[in-house]
Scaffold this motif. Structure first.
Motif, PDB file in Angstrom:
ATOM      1  N   VAL A 170       0.793  -1.118  -0.141  1.00 36.89           N
ATOM      2  CA  VAL A 170      -0.190  -0.052  -0.134  1.00 36.89           C
ATOM      3  C   VAL A 170       0.815   1.322  -0.165  1.00 36.89           C
ATOM      4  O   VAL A 170       1.720   1.316   0.799  1.00 36.89           O
ATOM      5  N   ARG A 171       0.618   2.211  -0.859  1.00 38.80           N
ATOM      6  CA  ARG A 171       1.155   3.517  -0.849  1.00 38.80           C
ATOM      7  C   ARG A 171       0.629   4.436   0.267  1.00 38.80           C
ATOM      8  O   ARG A 171      -0.383   4.661   0.126  1.00 38.80           O
ATOM      9  N   LEU A 172       1.745   4.902   0.821  1.00 38.07           N
ATOM     10  CA  LEU A 172       1.250   5.814   1.990  1.00 38.07           C
ATOM     11  C   LEU A 172       1.607   7.276   1.595  1.00 38.07           C
ATOM     12  O   LEU A 172       2.853   7.681   1.165  1.00 38.07           O
ATOM     13  N   THR A 173       0.741   8.157   1.783  1.00 36.55           N
ATOM     14  CA  THR A 173       0.916   9.746   1.601  1.00 36.55           C
ATOM     15  C   THR A 173       0.125  10.341   2.715  1.00 36.55           C
ATOM     16  O   THR A 173      -0.435   9.792   3.395  1.00 36.55           O
TER      17      THR A 173
ATOM     18  N   VAL B 195      -8.128  13.972  -0.639  1.00 35.60           N
ATOM     19  CA  VAL B 195      -8.276  13.318  -1.960  1.00 35.60           C
ATOM     20  C   VAL B 195      -7.198  13.822  -2.730  1.00 35.60           C
ATOM     21  O   VAL B 195      -6.739  13.172  -3.667  1.00 35.60           O
ATOM     22  N   ALA B 196      -6.895  14.972  -2.817  1.00 35.16           N
ATOM     23  CA  ALA B 196      -5.838  15.753  -3.796  1.00 35.16           C
ATOM     24  C   ALA B 196      -4.681  14.903  -3.469  1.00 35.16           C
ATOM     25  O   ALA B 196      -3.890  14.596  -4.413  1.00 35.16           O
ATOM     26  N   ALA B 197      -4.138  14.597  -2.229  1.00 36.12           N
ATOM     27  CA  ALA B 197      -2.773  13.985  -1.981  1.00 36.12           C
ATOM     28  C   ALA B 197      -3.072  12.346  -2.641  1.00 36.12           C
ATOM     29  O   ALA B 197      -2.293  11.996  -3.282  1.00 36.12           O
ATOM     30  N   GLY B 198      -4.210  11.876  -2.418  1.00 35.37           N
ATOM     31  CA  GLY B 198      -4.135  10.515  -2.932  1.00 35.37           C
ATOM     32  C   GLY B 198      -4.413  10.595  -4.488  1.00 35.37           C
ATOM     33  O   GLY B 198      -3.607   9.619  -5.129  1.00 35.37           O
ATOM     34  N   LEU B 199      -5.118  11.340  -5.213  1.00 32.70           N
ATOM     35  CA  LEU B 199      -5.076  11.204  -6.627  1.00 32.70           C
ATOM     36  C   LEU B 199      -3.768  11.827  -7.362  1.00 32.70           C
ATOM     37  O   LEU B 199      -3.498  11.085  -8.334  1.00 32.70           O
TER      38      LEU B 199
END
Length: 217
Positions: free
Chosen positions: A58-61, A74-78
């Motif tokens: 899983v990528r973590l941000t 949402v912006a960080a995930g997109l």
């Protein structure tokens, strides 16, 4: 099942849980965020937005600023989703009853192989299923309320909505509510007809956790 990405939002303050890391709380012995990530095990990539810890595969941000609200998350995930990905599941991290079949049903509706009804702000309901006309699909509860953090969306539509919101807010979307981001998108509203509890059930209180535990026995 159509190719898709998944963005799981895990950065809430958990105030009604005494400030605890709510997505890390276990249901049936498994942390809620891991239950959600398991429901989208076939997504690529899977992205967790929050303080962590990191999970294998899983990528973590993190949203900027940390704790900046759902739109910044949402912006960080997109930002980690490639432009060619046709759909993204946008999910809260505290949905312990979410299942792979529930996510699959949403994808079917988004891409036109299932249909209930659609509605967007200021727009009449669509009459025909299926098409790129839908910007997203999410479950609605019995009162007709959209469960937007139990939905799937076209990434291009979300990015365009983010751009519009940034313009309206002078470039800063910190603290913006998710409904403001999604306002005006054409949404296929999906009624849950599956077996078992509603997949959008979230755990905001200790009582909610106890109910979820009972359903997972």
């Amino acid at each position: 099942m159509t190719a898709y990405a998944a963005v799981v939002l895990a950065g809430g303050a958990g105030r009604r849980m005494g400030g605890r890391d709510k997505p890390a709380l276990p249901v049936g012995g498994v942390p809620m965020r891991e239950r959600v990530l398991s429901a989208v095990a076939d997504a690529s990539p899977r992205i967790l937005v929050g303080p962590g810890p990191a999970i294998t595969g899983v990528r973590l941000t993190r949203e900027v600023p940390p704790g900046g609200g759902p739109v910044t998350a949402v912006a960080a995930g997109l930002a980690l989703v490639d432009t060619e990905v046709p759909a993204v599941a946008l999910l809260a991290a505290d949905l312990p009853l979410l299942t792979r079949s529930a996510v699959g049903g949403l994808l079917d509706h988004l891409h036109g192989t299932g249909y209930d009804r659609s509605r967007s702000a200021g727009t009449a309901s669509m009459e025909r299923p299926g098409s790129a006309a839908f910007d997203g699909a999410c479950y609605v509860d019995r009162s007709g309320r959209r469960q937007t953090l139990c939905g799937v969306w076209r990434p291009a539509a979300l990015r365009a909505a983010l751009d519009r919101l940034r313009v309206r807010r002078g470039g800063d979307v910190t603290g913006a509510p998710l409904r403001e981001l999604l306002a005006g998108l054409i949404v296929c509203e999906v009624t849950w007809h599956g077996d078992g509890p509603e997949p959008w059930f979230d755990c905001d209180t200790e009582r909610d956790l106890r109910r979820a535990e009972e359903w997972t026995r």
